[in-house]
Design a protein around this motif. Structure first.
Motif, mmCIF file in Angstrom:
data_model
loop_
_atom_site.group_PDB
_atom_site.id
_atom_site.type_symbol
_atom_site.label_atom_id
_atom_site.label_comp_id
_atom_site.label_asym_id
_atom_site.label_seq_id
_atom_site.Cartn_x
_atom_site.Cartn_y
_atom_site.Cartn_z
ATOM 1 N N CYS A 208 0.854 -1.195 0.000
ATOM 2 C CA CYS A 208 0.000 0.000 0.000
ATOM 3 C C CYS A 208 0.888 1.242 0.000
ATOM 4 C CB CYS A 208 -0.905 -0.001 1.229
ATOM 5 S SG CYS A 208 -1.733 1.584 1.528
ATOM 6 N N CYS A 211 0.327 2.911 3.922
ATOM 7 C CA CYS A 211 0.767 2.192 5.134
ATOM 8 C C CYS A 211 1.887 1.190 4.836
ATOM 9 C CB CYS A 211 -0.426 1.471 5.778
ATOM 10 S SG CYS A 211 -1.064 0.100 4.791
ATOM 11 N N CYS A 216 -3.244 -3.959 2.803
ATOM 12 C CA CYS A 216 -3.331 -2.594 3.342
ATOM 13 C C CYS A 216 -4.063 -2.583 4.680
ATOM 14 C CB CYS A 216 -4.091 -1.714 2.349
ATOM 15 S SG CYS A 216 -4.711 -0.174 3.040
ATOM 16 N N ALA A 217 -3.509 -1.806 5.619
ATOM 17 C CA ALA A 217 -4.129 -1.722 6.949
ATOM 18 C C ALA A 217 -4.629 -0.312 7.251
ATOM 19 C CB ALA A 217 -3.127 -2.169 8.004
ATOM 20 N N CYS A 218 -4.729 0.523 6.225
ATOM 21 C CA CYS A 218 -5.246 1.883 6.440
ATOM 22 C C CYS A 218 -6.702 1.782 6.900
ATOM 23 C CB CYS A 218 -5.227 2.672 5.128
ATOM 24 S SG CYS A 218 -3.579 2.978 4.473
HETATM 25 ZN ZN LIG Z 1 -2.731 1.139 3.475
#
Ligand SMILES: [Zn+2]
Ligand SMILES: [Zn+2]
Length: 228
Positions: A208, A211, A216-218
Motif C-alpha cells: 500500500c 501504510c 493494506c491496513a489503512c
Molecule cells: Zn494502506
C-alpha cells in the motif's frame, strides 16, 4: 512484499490492487464507497488541470485509477480484456488506427476486424497505443479532462443502472464504460506527458502506498481524510 513494476501490464496492476486492497475493500467499502473514492481522486486530478499543477494531476489521476481497479475487482471484470475489446489498436467508433471521428462524425460504431498480434503486452505499450489512436495534438489537456469527467459519469450511471435492475445488458454496459474511462486516463496522461506505468511503479514500490502493509491496513477514516 509486493510492488508494481513499470514493465507490468494492466492485468497485473489490477491483480496487484486485488492483493493489496482486496481484503480491506471487501470488509470496509460498499461499491458506492469505492465509486466515491474513485470519483473523489479523479475530481482532484481535474483540479490539478485547472490549477496547472501537474504533480497534483498525476498523483490523483493514478490513485483514482487504482480505485477503478478496486471496482473492476469487486465486479470481477477483466479490465485489460475489456479495454482491448473496445480499443483493438483502433478507435472504437470510426474503426481507424488513428481516429478521424472529428472529420467523418460516424453515427454508429464500425464493425472491425481485430488483429490480436497488435495487443499491447504491458501498460507502457497500452499507453502508446492510445497515443496513436488519439494523438494528444488533437485536443487540449482541459478537453481531455472534460472527457474524463464525462466518462466517469457514465461509469457511475452504468453501475447504478445494473445494481438497480440486475440486467446482463446493463452489466455489459459497465464493462464498456470502464474501458472508455481507461482510455480517458491514458488520454490525459498522454496530453500531460505522464508515464502511467513508471509513475505507478514509483507510488506502489512497496505494498500500500500509504501504510506499506500487505494487505493494506489503512483504516476507513484515515483514507477519507487523505489530502493530496
Ligand atoms: Zn494502506
Ligand atoms: Zn474515431
Amino acid at each position: 512484499m509486493l510492488k508494481f513494476d513499470e514493465n507490468q501490464s494492466l492485468s497485473q496492476f489490477q491483480d496487484f490492487v486485488n492483493k493489496i486492497y482486496g481484503l480491506p475493500d471487501d470488509r470496509l467499502y460498499s461499491i458506492w464507497d469505492l465509486l466515491t473514492q474513485q470519483q473523489r481522486f479523479a475530481m482532484r486530478a481535474l483540479k490539478g488541470i485547472r490549477k496547472g499543477d501537474k504533480e497534483k494531476l498525476k498523483t490523483n489521476l493514478l490513485i483514482s485509477f487504482s480505485w477503478l481497479m478496486a471496482i473492476a475487482n469487486r465486479l470481477h471484470i477483466d479490465l485489460e480484456e475489456e479495454v482491448w475489446r473496445r480499443f483493438p489498436a483502433m478507435c472504437s467508433y470510426c474503426g481507424s488506427s488513428s481516429c478521424f471521428c472529428k472529420k467523418i462524425k460516424p453515427s454508429e460504431r464500425q464493425k472491425v476486424k481485430i488483429d490480436s498480434s497488435l495487443k499491447p503486452q504491458n501498460l507502457i505499450q497500452s499507453q502508446k497505443m492510445f497515443s496513436v489512436i488519439y494523438p494528444p495534438e488533437g485536443r487540449t489537456l482541459a478537453e481531455a479532462g472534460v472527457h474524463l469527467a464525462e466518462e466517469m459519469g457514465e461509469v457511475s450511471e452504468a453501475i447504478h443502472n445494473f445494481l438497480g435492475q440486475h440486467i446482463q445488458k446493463q452489466f455489459d454496459e459497465i464493462k464498456l464504460e470502464m474501458a472508455d474511462y481507461v482510455s480517458c486516463v491514458m488520454g490525459i496522461a498522454n496530453s500531460a506527458e505522464i508515464n502511467v506505468a513508471r509513475e505507478l511503479s514509483k507510488i506502489f514500490y512497496e505494498n500500500c502506498h500509504i501504510c506499506h502493509k500487505l494487505p493494506c491496513a489503512c483504516n476507513f477514516n484515515s483514507v477519507a481524510s487523505i489530502k493530496t
